[in-house]
Design an enzyme around this catalytic site. Structure first.
Site, PDB file in Angstrom:
ATOM      1  N   ARG A 105      28.394  62.593 113.006  1.00 29.30           N
ATOM      2  CA  ARG A 105      29.295  61.707 112.233  1.00 29.30           C
ATOM      3  C   ARG A 105      29.811  60.672 113.211  1.00 29.30           C
ATOM      4  O   ARG A 105      30.614  60.990 114.089  1.00 29.30           O
ATOM      5  CB  ARG A 105      30.427  62.503 111.605  1.00 29.30           C
ATOM      6  N   HIS A 132      25.880  57.053 104.285  1.00 33.37           N
ATOM      7  CA  HIS A 132      26.293  58.460 104.138  1.00 33.37           C
ATOM      8  C   HIS A 132      25.231  59.152 103.269  1.00 33.37           C
ATOM      9  O   HIS A 132      25.468  59.503 102.123  1.00 33.37           O
ATOM     10  CB  HIS A 132      27.671  58.512 103.478  1.00 33.37           C
ATOM     11  N   GLN A 135      25.795  62.574 101.450  1.00 31.46           N
ATOM     12  CA  GLN A 135      26.667  62.427 100.281  1.00 31.46           C
ATOM     13  C   GLN A 135      25.838  61.979  99.077  1.00 31.46           C
ATOM     14  O   GLN A 135      25.996  62.507  97.968  1.00 31.46           O
ATOM     15  CB  GLN A 135      27.760  61.403 100.592  1.00 31.46           C
ATOM     16  N   ASP A 227      35.313  54.914  95.933  1.00 34.05           N
ATOM     17  CA  ASP A 227      35.610  55.480  97.259  1.00 34.05           C
ATOM     18  C   ASP A 227      36.852  54.763  97.785  1.00 34.05           C
ATOM     19  O   ASP A 227      37.290  53.759  97.204  1.00 34.05           O
ATOM     20  CB  ASP A 227      34.389  55.266  98.185  1.00 34.05           C
ATOM     21  N   CYS A 268      33.387  60.530  96.559  1.00 34.60           N
ATOM     22  CA  CYS A 268      32.918  61.393  97.648  1.00 34.60           C
ATOM     23  C   CYS A 268      34.039  62.233  98.252  1.00 34.60           C
ATOM     24  O   CYS A 268      33.765  63.260  98.874  1.00 34.60           O
ATOM     25  CB  CYS A 268      32.266  60.547  98.732  1.00 34.60           C
ATOM     26  N   ARG A 296      27.283  69.305  98.391  1.00 34.47           N
ATOM     27  CA  ARG A 296      27.004  68.984  99.796  1.00 34.47           C
ATOM     28  C   ARG A 296      26.401  70.215 100.482  1.00 34.47           C
ATOM     29  O   ARG A 296      25.438  70.113 101.247  1.00 34.47           O
ATOM     30  CB  ARG A 296      28.299  68.574 100.527  1.00 34.47           C
TER      31      ARG A 296
END
Ligand code: CP
Ligand code: NVA
Length: 310
Positions: A105, A132, A135, A227, A268, A296
């Site tokens: 990340r 991402h 996701q 988001d 998300c 996930r």
């Protein structure tokens, strides 16, 4: 043989992406039937590198490895100080001698690609400033569960043209889902991503478009997604963005403008109630956010198994 990586949605073909979703659904069914633990990754170690905070990514990768009989190591921002204490390339070369797979990340997407280019084991992007992809896998599994067929659905993303928006556009285009992104002027997705998504959409028979008009965009939407307005690393812009994005909040009224009672709301997470989404929407019956979070776990298990050829 060079390893396969998942640094971007574009690292997997349409067929490979659909295969991961199928395997994830099988793993989820096993999980639900209480066959929780397997030994498929016995003796396998995942090294996870974090430059940013996380709840979902950290717990799902770690729990996923446990469920498959393997092990996960957490390397936080102060542990390895990627790029400061030593370059990403050296970190990748070292980890390649000790463990079987890496998840990172990162801030800069080039950190992810530098790790991948110098690694003899698979590297997974667990969020960078550009994408991402894990996701997006969880999100399209969730959409598939709710609607069955993906092709021909309409996903409308409202808000900042960020990493999550980029991966949704690319994966939607790959899988034949029509994607509309509605952002304030100046906050559109990167033009290279828009162009690539439009090329992919032309092949899958879908469309990808970008607009400033949120209310018109949501007409006929099957999925309305949002988001945060300021992503990790943009904290200093958060206050200023609140006024720029104020008319892009997903409210019950905006949800109703889809004209379809079956429209679902997605995010998300983490979410800011009263900013990008009204509490009534994210906590209401149309919200799919906890299913996304659960998924996930299953998509990443499927991805790790596939990347390792297990
Ligand atoms: N959605 C997501 O990646 O959550 P975390 O930042 O908590 O990992
Ligand atoms: N766009 C957000 C997603 C968090 C999961 C961020 O990058 O902070």
């Amino acid at each position: 043989m060079a390893p396969r990586h998942y640094t971007s949605v574009l690292d997997l073909s349409r067929e490979e992406t659909l295969h991961i979703l199928k395997q994830a659904a099988k793993l989820k069914a096993k999980w639900n039937s209480k066959q929780k633990i397997s030994k498929r990754l016995r003796g396998v170690t995942l090294a996870t590198i974090y430059e940013k905070p996380s709840l979902r990514t950290r717990v799902t990768f770690e729990a996923g490895m446990t469920q498959l009989g393997g092990h996960s190591i957490y390397l936080g921002p102060n542990d390895i100080q990627i790029g400061k204490r030593e370059p990403a390339a050296d970190i990748a070369r070292n980890l390649s001698r000790w463990v079987e797979i890496i998840m990172t990340r990162s801030f800069a997407h080039t950190t992810v690609t530098e790790l991948a280019e110098n690694s003899s084991i698979p590297v997974i992007n667990g969020l960078s400033d550009l994408e991402h992809p894990c996701q997006a896998l969880a999100d399209f599994l969730t959409i598939q569960e709710r609607f069955g067929e993906l092709r021909g659905l309409k996903l409308v993303y409202i808000g900042d043209g960020n990493n999550v928006a980029h991966s949704l556009m690319l994966m939607g285009a790959l899988l034949g889902v029509n994607v509309v992104v509605a952002t304030p002027e100046g906050y559109e997705p990167q033009s290279a991503i828009i162009e690539r998504a439009q090329e992919l959409a032309a092949q899958s028979g879908a469309t990808v478009s970008v607009t400033w008009e949120a209310q018109a965009a949501v007409q006929d939407a099957d999925v309305i997604y949002t988001d945060v307005w300021a992503s990790m690393g943009q904290e200093s812009e958060a206050e200023a963005r609140k006024s720029v994005f104020a008319s892009y909040q997903v409210t019950p009224e905006l949800m109703a403008l889809s004209g379809k009672p079956a429209t679902i709301f997605m995010h998300c997470l983490p979410a800011h109630r009263g900013e990008e989404v009204a509490a009534e929407v994210i906590d209401g019956p149309q919200s799919a956010v906890i299913d996304e979070a659960e998924n996930r776990l299953h998509v990443q298990k499927a991805l790790i198994l596939w990347l390792l050829g297990k």
